[in-house]
Design an enzyme around this catalytic site. Structure first.
Site, PDB file in Angstrom:
ATOM      1  N   LYS A 170      10.934   9.718   5.535  1.00 35.95           N
ATOM      2  CA  LYS A 170      10.757  10.359   6.842  1.00 35.95           C
ATOM      3  C   LYS A 170      11.976  10.094   7.735  1.00 35.95           C
ATOM      4  O   LYS A 170      12.534  11.008   8.328  1.00 35.95           O
ATOM      5  CB  LYS A 170       9.480   9.821   7.493  1.00 35.95           C
ATOM      6  CG  LYS A 170       9.207  10.396   8.857  1.00 35.95           C
ATOM      7  CD  LYS A 170       7.881   9.884   9.415  1.00 35.95           C
ATOM      8  CE  LYS A 170       7.763  10.284  10.881  1.00 35.95           C
ATOM      9  NZ  LYS A 170       6.552   9.794  11.512  1.00 35.95           N
ATOM     10  N   GLU A 183      15.336   0.309   1.377  1.00 35.94           N
ATOM     11  CA  GLU A 183      14.975   0.361  -0.044  1.00 35.94           C
ATOM     12  C   GLU A 183      15.297   1.735  -0.627  1.00 35.94           C
ATOM     13  O   GLU A 183      15.861   1.866  -1.714  1.00 35.94           O
ATOM     14  CB  GLU A 183      13.471   0.091  -0.227  1.00 35.94           C
ATOM     15  CG  GLU A 183      13.032  -1.333   0.062  1.00 35.94           C
ATOM     16  CD  GLU A 183      12.626  -1.541   1.520  1.00 35.94           C
ATOM     17  OE1 GLU A 183      13.025  -0.733   2.385  1.00 35.94           O
ATOM     18  OE2 GLU A 183      11.915  -2.535   1.776  1.00 35.94           O
ATOM     19  N   GLY A 185       3.929   8.423   8.374  1.00 36.75           N
ATOM     20  CA  GLY A 185       4.292   8.233   6.965  1.00 36.75           C
ATOM     21  C   GLY A 185       3.068   8.141   6.059  1.00 36.75           C
ATOM     22  O   GLY A 185       2.991   8.781   5.004  1.00 36.75           O
ATOM     23  N   ARG A 186       2.077   7.364   6.473  1.00 38.64           N
ATOM     24  CA  ARG A 186       0.905   7.160   5.612  1.00 38.64           C
ATOM     25  C   ARG A 186      -0.069   8.336   5.663  1.00 38.64           C
ATOM     26  O   ARG A 186      -1.108   8.308   5.009  1.00 38.64           O
ATOM     27  CB  ARG A 186       0.208   5.851   5.979  1.00 38.64           C
ATOM     28  CG  ARG A 186      -0.111   5.701   7.457  1.00 38.64           C
ATOM     29  CD  ARG A 186      -0.500   4.270   7.798  1.00 38.64           C
ATOM     30  NE  ARG A 186      -0.709   4.057   9.223  1.00 38.64           N
ATOM     31  CZ  ARG A 186       0.268   3.764  10.093  1.00 38.64           C
ATOM     32  NH1 ARG A 186       1.513   3.681   9.674  1.00 38.64           N
ATOM     33  NH2 ARG A 186       0.004   3.568  11.363  1.00 38.64           N
ATOM     34  N   GLU A 246      -2.158  -0.507   7.391  1.00 41.60           N
ATOM     35  CA  GLU A 246      -1.032  -0.253   8.295  1.00 41.60           C
ATOM     36  C   GLU A 246      -1.545   0.417   9.577  1.00 41.60           C
ATOM     37  O   GLU A 246      -0.950   0.275  10.641  1.00 41.60           O
ATOM     38  CB  GLU A 246       0.034   0.624   7.609  1.00 41.60           C
ATOM     39  CG  GLU A 246       1.398   0.511   8.256  1.00 41.60           C
ATOM     40  CD  GLU A 246       2.541   1.105   7.445  1.00 41.60           C
ATOM     41  OE1 GLU A 246       3.342   0.338   6.873  1.00 41.60           O
ATOM     42  OE2 GLU A 246       2.635   2.344   7.365  1.00 41.60           O
ATOM     43  N   HIS A 252     -14.982  -6.995 -15.188  1.00 39.32           N
ATOM     44  CA  HIS A 252     -14.641  -8.107 -16.078  1.00 39.32           C
ATOM     45  C   HIS A 252     -13.592  -9.012 -15.456  1.00 39.32           C
ATOM     46  O   HIS A 252     -12.893  -9.741 -16.166  1.00 39.32           O
ATOM     47  CB  HIS A 252     -14.167  -7.555 -17.426  1.00 39.32           C
ATOM     48  CG  HIS A 252     -15.265  -6.810 -18.125  1.00 39.32           C
ATOM     49  ND1 HIS A 252     -16.158  -7.424 -18.964  1.00 39.32           N
ATOM     50  CD2 HIS A 252     -15.645  -5.514 -18.042  1.00 39.32           C
ATOM     51  CE1 HIS A 252     -17.040  -6.525 -19.401  1.00 39.32           C
ATOM     52  NE2 HIS A 252     -16.753  -5.350 -18.849  1.00 39.32           N
ATOM     53  N   LYS A 300      11.974  -6.627   8.240  1.00 37.71           N
ATOM     54  CA  LYS A 300      13.165  -5.810   7.956  1.00 37.71           C
ATOM     55  C   LYS A 300      14.385  -6.416   8.639  1.00 37.71           C
ATOM     56  O   LYS A 300      15.456  -6.540   8.048  1.00 37.71           O
ATOM     57  CB  LYS A 300      12.978  -4.385   8.518  1.00 37.71           C
ATOM     58  CG  LYS A 300      11.971  -3.527   7.801  1.00 37.71           C
ATOM     59  CD  LYS A 300      12.053  -2.106   8.380  1.00 37.71           C
ATOM     60  CE  LYS A 300      10.845  -1.268   8.022  1.00 37.71           C
ATOM     61  NZ  LYS A 300      10.808   0.012   8.708  1.00 37.71           N
TER      62      LYS A 300
HETATM   63  O1  F6P Z   1       6.466   0.311   5.996  1.00 35.07           O
HETATM   64  C1  F6P Z   1       6.892   0.934   7.148  1.00 35.07           C
HETATM   65  C2  F6P Z   1       7.131   2.387   6.949  1.00 35.07           C
HETATM   66  O2  F6P Z   1       7.676   2.885   8.133  1.00 35.07           O
HETATM   67  C3  F6P Z   1       5.886   3.175   6.567  1.00 35.07           C
HETATM   68  O3  F6P Z   1       5.080   3.471   7.643  1.00 35.07           O
HETATM   69  C4  F6P Z   1       6.496   4.357   5.922  1.00 35.07           C
HETATM   70  O4  F6P Z   1       5.555   5.081   5.203  1.00 35.07           O
HETATM   71  C5  F6P Z   1       7.539   3.682   5.063  1.00 35.07           C
HETATM   72  O5  F6P Z   1       8.037   2.641   5.884  1.00 35.07           O
HETATM   73  C6  F6P Z   1       8.665   4.551   4.579  1.00 35.07           C
HETATM   74  O6  F6P Z   1       9.381   5.114   5.630  1.00 35.07           O
HETATM   75  P1  F6P Z   1      10.332   6.338   5.416  1.00 35.07           P
HETATM   76  O7  F6P Z   1       9.545   7.479   4.900  1.00 35.07           O
HETATM   77  O8  F6P Z   1      10.940   6.616   6.750  1.00 35.07           O
HETATM   78  O9  F6P Z   1      11.395   5.927   4.409  1.00 35.07           O
END
Ligand code: F6P
Length: 553
Positions: A214, A220, A276-277, A362, A393, A517
């Site tokens: 987003k 990452e 995002g979620r 979240e 199990h 972060k």
């Molecule tokens: O973990 C924090 C967060 O902002 C989430 O809410 C989001 O889904 C994720 O990081 C990834 O963010 P992006 O889509 O901006 O890479």
């Protein structure tokens, strides 16, 4: 501060409805589901609801008619419906980020009008869906080729959190609907092992990377995308010009996408009013759409839409997300339930609970109200679980005989997916027998007298007794289809909404992920050079020093 719809609200714990619930809880005492079922032979059919294809049996909850009435009165007093309507209308109910919360517009029908900041967003939503459909069809048919002219055989989605969990979950859930000669893999972890394992057996010439972010700033994702680009160009022995045929982006940040070197013509857009979620039915679902095709994707959106409409219009007594949300509030506050188990009896839902963890935790893992004052009540639970029968199990022992109250959702389907061979499809009855049996065992347990009647020696009786009285929701549908998946996800989205509304927290921000972060950014150079270790606390400094020694630095 932006206008806050919750300003001036009576704190939850000072409402007469909250007090009434507390009193009612005390009056209920140790009432057992065995007694409640004995007192009302119709309970198993009376405490049920239907939304779309989902049948909910909530009879095995520790509630009476009065409890349900009090919970609905609480929702009415706190105007949950008002906040819901404000969300659907595009008001900025995400107060800390001053944003609208309009994931429901992602599945609005063509022609509907949903405004954010005075602009109807539905035409944009459908323009992106159309662009996704055209692109998906080109990849699926082989018309879209890579740099060397070969068709795409593997799609690798690079993203994390909401840019990974949704499509990854849905791809698993709908595997039976996927084009089987095209596979999708998901890379999220910044641990290089994730990307390594995802690409090690791939032909770069047949691989398409989807960079899903987003913000397009998530470390990452940007790191993995950069490494993937290096891998691709290295494998192909090609220059930057190969990127256009092997990389597309899903983002709200066109400048970031262009900086990375992806042509914005190959970008699928979404908007800051999609959390995002809450985003996998936006452009973030592109990998899924390539896998299942635009028609199935549209069926899935139809499922979401159906539950949106239900949530928006069904009266409180029949409103399934409202009920599920209220039940969670009831257990959290009045039974000290710290966690909530989600137990799907479907192998295809193996990633469902992981997806829900972000959606729920979240969203509702907060301890201040919308105006910043501390909450005086418990908020979101720890959500966990894995598919039955595997969990039986492993950890069901604790569910049955441990000391904790853990409400659980059991999700099952009447039919196995169509493509199973007859012998494997025949196993479905065994799976579902376990599903029904567990719900029964959780609720009714096995009394000491029943154990004794089996001739069990007296010293073993306490060990083999099941207290029961463990609350469950049982969700049953005919089959796991794209529409049913959409219905399930929308159901949980709105359940989480209801709880956030009751607890008066902002369910749509996630400031709690920021600190880690920032600290990681500070620590990384220390790992490389050792410089700056003295500024760390003594524990972190010692750990970093040991790490550096182990790395031979
Ligand atoms: O973990 C924090 C967060 O902002 C989430 O809410 C989001 O889904 C994720 O990081 C990834 O963010 P992006 O889509 O901006 O890479």
């Amino acid at each position: 501060m932006p206008e806050n719809p919750a300003n001036g609200r009576t704190p939850l714990d000072r409402t007469p409805q909250w007090a009434a619930l507390g009193k009612h809880r005390a009056e209920l005492g140790e009432l057992h589901l065995r007694e409640m079922f004995a007192a009302d032979p119709q309970r198993g059919s009376r405490y049920t609801l239907q939304v779309g294809d989902l049948y909910l049996d909530y009879s095995k909850h520790l509630v009476t008619d009065r409890t349900l009435e009090l919970l609905r009165e609480l929702a009415a007093a706190l105007d949950v419906a008002g906040l819901r309507d404000a969300m659907f209308r595009g008001e900025k109910i995400n107060v800390t980020e001053d944003r609208a919360v309009l994931h429901t517009a992602l599945r609005a029908p063509r022609g509907a009008v949903v405004e954010a900041d005075g602009v109807n967003v539905v035409p944009e939503v459908h323009a992106v869906l159309d662009k996704m459909a055209a692109f998906s069809n080109r990849v699926r048919s082989g018309e879209w080729t890579g740099h060397t002219g070969k068709r795409i055989r593997t799609v690798v989605n690079i993203g994390i959190g909401g840019s990974d969990l949704g499509p990854a979950m849905a791809y698993e859930a709908l595997r039976a609907y996927t084009q089987r000669d095209l596979q999708v893999r998901f890379v999220s972890n910044v641990d290089g092992a994730d990307l390594h394992e995802a690409v090690r057996d791939l032909d770069a010439a047949e691989t398409l990377f989807i960079v899903a972010s987003k913000t397009f700033t998530t470390i990452e994702t940007v790191t993995n995308a950069t490494s993937a680009r290096d891998w691709l160009l290295g494998q192909l022995g090609a220059g930057q010009e190969a990127v256009a045929k092997h990389f597309v982006a899903l983002s709200t940040n066109a400048a970031g996408v262009a900086d990375f070197g992806i042509d914005v013509a190959n970008m699928f857009e979404f908007w800051d009013w999609v959390g995002g979620r809450y985003s996998y039915d936006s452009a973030i679902g592109l990998s899924l759409m390539i896998a299942i095709g635009p028609e199935r994707f549209e069926e899935m959106l139809g499922g979401f839409r159906l539950v949106d409409e239900h949530f928006r219009t069904a009266p409180a007594e029949q409103n399934v997300p409202l009920l599920l949300g209220l039940l969670g509030v009831w257990y959290g506050q009045f039974f000290d339930a710290q966690s909530h188990a989600v137990l799907p009896y479907s192998h295809y839902l193996s990633k469902f609970t992981a997806y829900l963890q972000q959606l729920d935790m979240e969203s509702n893992g907060k301890s201040v109200q919308r105006d910043g004052s501390p909450v005086g009540w418990t908020t979101g639970p720890v959500v966990w679980g894995t598919p039955g029968t595997n969990g039986q199990h492993a950890y069901y022992q604790l569910l049955h005989q441990g000391t904790k109250v853990i409400p659980a959702d059991l999700i099952g389907f009447a039919a196995p997916v169509g493509e199973l061979a007859p012998a494997l499809a025949a196993q479905h009855d065994l799976l579902m027998a376990n599903f029904f049996a567990q719900a029964q065992a959780f609720a009714f347990g096995k009394s000491a007298d029943e154990v004794r009647a089996e001739g069990v020696p007296e010293w073993q009786v306490p060990h083999r007794t099941f207290r029961g009285n463990h609350p469950t929701s049982v969700l049953l549908a005919a089959e796991l289809t794209p529409s049913v998946l959409g219905q399930l996800i929308a159901l949980y989205e709105h359940k989480v909404f209801v709880q956030g509304a009751i607890w008066n927290i902002d369910s749509f921000d996630q400031w709690g992920v920021e600190l880690g972060k920032v600290l990681a950014k500070r620590i990384e150079p220390v790992l490389l050079t050792g410089e700056g270790a003295e500024a760390l606390d003594s524990s972190s400094a010692a750990l970093v020093a040991r790490y550096r020694t182990l790395r031979g630095r």
